[in-house]
Write a protein that holds these residues in place. Structure first.
Motif, short mmCIF file in Angstrom:
data_model
loop_
_atom_site.label_atom_id
_atom_site.label_comp_id
_atom_site.label_asym_id
_atom_site.label_seq_id
_atom_site.Cartn_x
_atom_site.Cartn_y
_atom_site.Cartn_z
N ASN A 74 0.82 -1.21 0.00
CA ASN A 74 0.00 0.00 0.00
C ASN A 74 0.85 1.27 0.00
N TYR A 76 2.11 2.12 -2.78
CA TYR A 76 1.86 2.57 -4.15
C TYR A 76 0.37 2.50 -4.44
N TYR A 77 -0.04 3.19 -5.50
CA TYR A 77 -1.43 3.08 -5.96
C TYR A 77 -1.56 1.88 -6.88
N THR A 78 -2.66 1.14 -6.75
CA THR A 78 -2.97 0.10 -7.74
C THR A 78 -4.43 0.25 -8.17
N GLU A 79 -4.65 0.03 -9.46
CA GLU A 79 -5.95 0.32 -10.07
C GLU A 79 -7.11 -0.55 -9.57
N GLN A 81 -7.82 -1.91 -6.75
CA GLN A 81 -8.25 -1.49 -5.42
C GLN A 81 -9.07 -0.21 -5.49
N ALA A 82 -8.60 0.75 -6.28
CA ALA A 82 -9.31 2.04 -6.41
C ALA A 82 -10.67 1.83 -7.09
N LYS A 96 -16.03 5.89 2.22
CA LYS A 96 -14.64 5.44 2.09
C LYS A 96 -14.52 3.98 2.51
#
Ligand SMILES: *Cc1c(COP(=O)(O)O)cnc(C)c1O
Length: 392
Positions: A74, A76-79, A81-82, A96
């Protein structure tokens, strides 16, 4: 004995009472044993395989992600999950999400958030979390303490403090606890799963929600088992016209991969801040890709078919020989039987139908998309076995 069973008995900690069955491959609601026998599965790995074994769309989504990134942390951003968080919020109106890996962790996050919410607004004294007698909230030291069954409160003490238990259905008792002023939250399952597939009364759920609002306590719902379409709504609280402050879920969320989620309403969306909670694996891209495939397909048409299948099972079993009562919601059903549930589950396994038990009941948690033909066959077998095993 097969190699697997022998190795398991020698090397795996003896915490599970397993059925004498090794499962090797499955498709939809059919699963095959190491001995090559085929079974109709009405247990879905305890409400996990939402669309059965190796559902095509789910397998494709998971496989595609597996070839891209399997884990990133976590940091980094990963697509995936978003994308999943957006989908969950849009479909529930929650604001949220925090991702973890299991039901116990999702509840742990719910409890931490409820405590911090209360501390921030009212001070350290307001910290009690009330759960219901007969509930089940997990196996960690804290979630065992949250579990409202004395049988779970031995061997591993000292347990986390600050939990109290209220009798389900008793609004007067709930109000007496809330009126003391130290209650941060009520945490409930709308249908107690492990506790015997016991559905709370709608008036109680609505009344408890209103009381929580009146006494400034959070209304938190453990949807680890009831969530993700299982009861005929995306989340079971939606049956009752209430707005939880926090919802936890796991089991069926990612369709067979480990994932937990804690959903926050406006009231709790900003309680946890940077560094206050975390998880190495939480929101893993493969699990999240699987969950997107599941959640995107839980629409009104699917939920209608869940209700239809539920009604079919109920009408087939209510009043059948050997059945005392049928409880639960949607495709989370408990059958109170004359003969012992454990014996019946073993007989059903011999006859090619896999079911679970909960307390003294048979527990049915079929895949939400179970083929109607298979369901009919399984219900007919259940009726036959119940009739055979019940003295005249
Ligand atoms: C299964 C369950 C849990 C625990 O989930 P794990 O993934 O086993 O940690 C918590 N609450 C409810 C209502 C459950 O059914």
């Amino acid at each position: 004995m097969s190699d697997t069973k022998a190795l398991d008995r020698e090397y795996i900690a003896g915490t599970y009472g397993r059925f004498d069955l090794e499962l090797t491959e499955g498709k939809g609601s059919l699963v095959r044993s190491a001995e090559g026998k085929e079974y109709i599965d009405l247990g879905t790995g305890i409400a996990v395989n939402t669309f059965g074994f190796c559902d095509d769309a789910w397998t494709a989504a998971v496989t595609e992600q597996l070839g891209k990134i399997q884990h990133a942390s976590n940091l980094y951003y990963t697509e995936p999950q978003a994308r999943l968080a957006k989908m969950l919020c849009e479909k529930t109106g929650m604001k949220k999400v925090f991702f973890s890996n299991s039901g116990a962790e999702a509840n742990e996050c719910m409890i931490k958030t409820a405590r911090k919410w209360a501390h921030d607004r009212f001070g350290e004294e307001k910290s009690t979390v009330v759960t219901l007698r007969g509930s089940f909230h997990g196996r960690t030291v804290t979630t065992l303490a949250a579990t409202g069954q004395d049988a779970f409160h031995t061997n591993f003490g000292p347990f986390t403090g600050g939990f109290e238990y209220a009798e389900p259905g008793d609004l007067g008792a709930a109000e007496a606890l809330l009126a003391r002023g130290d209650v941060a939250a009520f945490m409930i399952e709308t249908v107690q799963g492990e506790g015997g597939v016991r559905a709370l009364d709608a008036e109680y759920v609505k009344g408890l929600f209103a009381l929580c609002r009146r006494y400034d306590a959070l209304f938190c719902v453990d949807e680890v088992q009831t969530g993700n379409g299982r009861t005929g709504k995306l989340y079971s609280y939606m049956h009752f016209g209430v707005q939880p402050d926090i919802v936890s879920t796991a089991k069926g969320l990612a369709g067979g991969l480990p994932m937990g989620a804690t959903l926050f309403a406006e009231s709790t969306a900003d309680v946890l801040t940077a560094g206050q909670h975390g998880s190495t694996f939480g929101g893993n891209p493969i699990a999240a890709a699987g969950a997107c495939s599941i959640i995107s397909r839980i629409d009104s048409e699917l939920l209608k078919s869940v209700e239809e299948k539920s009604a079919y099972i109920r009408s087939g079993l209510e009043g059948a020989k050997g059945v005392k009562s049928v409880s639960g919601l949607g495709l989370m059903l408990g059958i109170e039987t004359e003969a012992p549930a454990k014996t019946l589950a073993a007989k059903l396994m011999e006859r090619g139908v896999l079911v679970l038990t909960a307390k003294e009941k048979l527990r049915l948690l079929p895949a939400l998309n179970i083929d109607f033909g298979l369901l009919k066959k399984a219900v007919a077998t259940i009726k036959e076995v119940l009739a055979d095993e019940t003295p005249a």
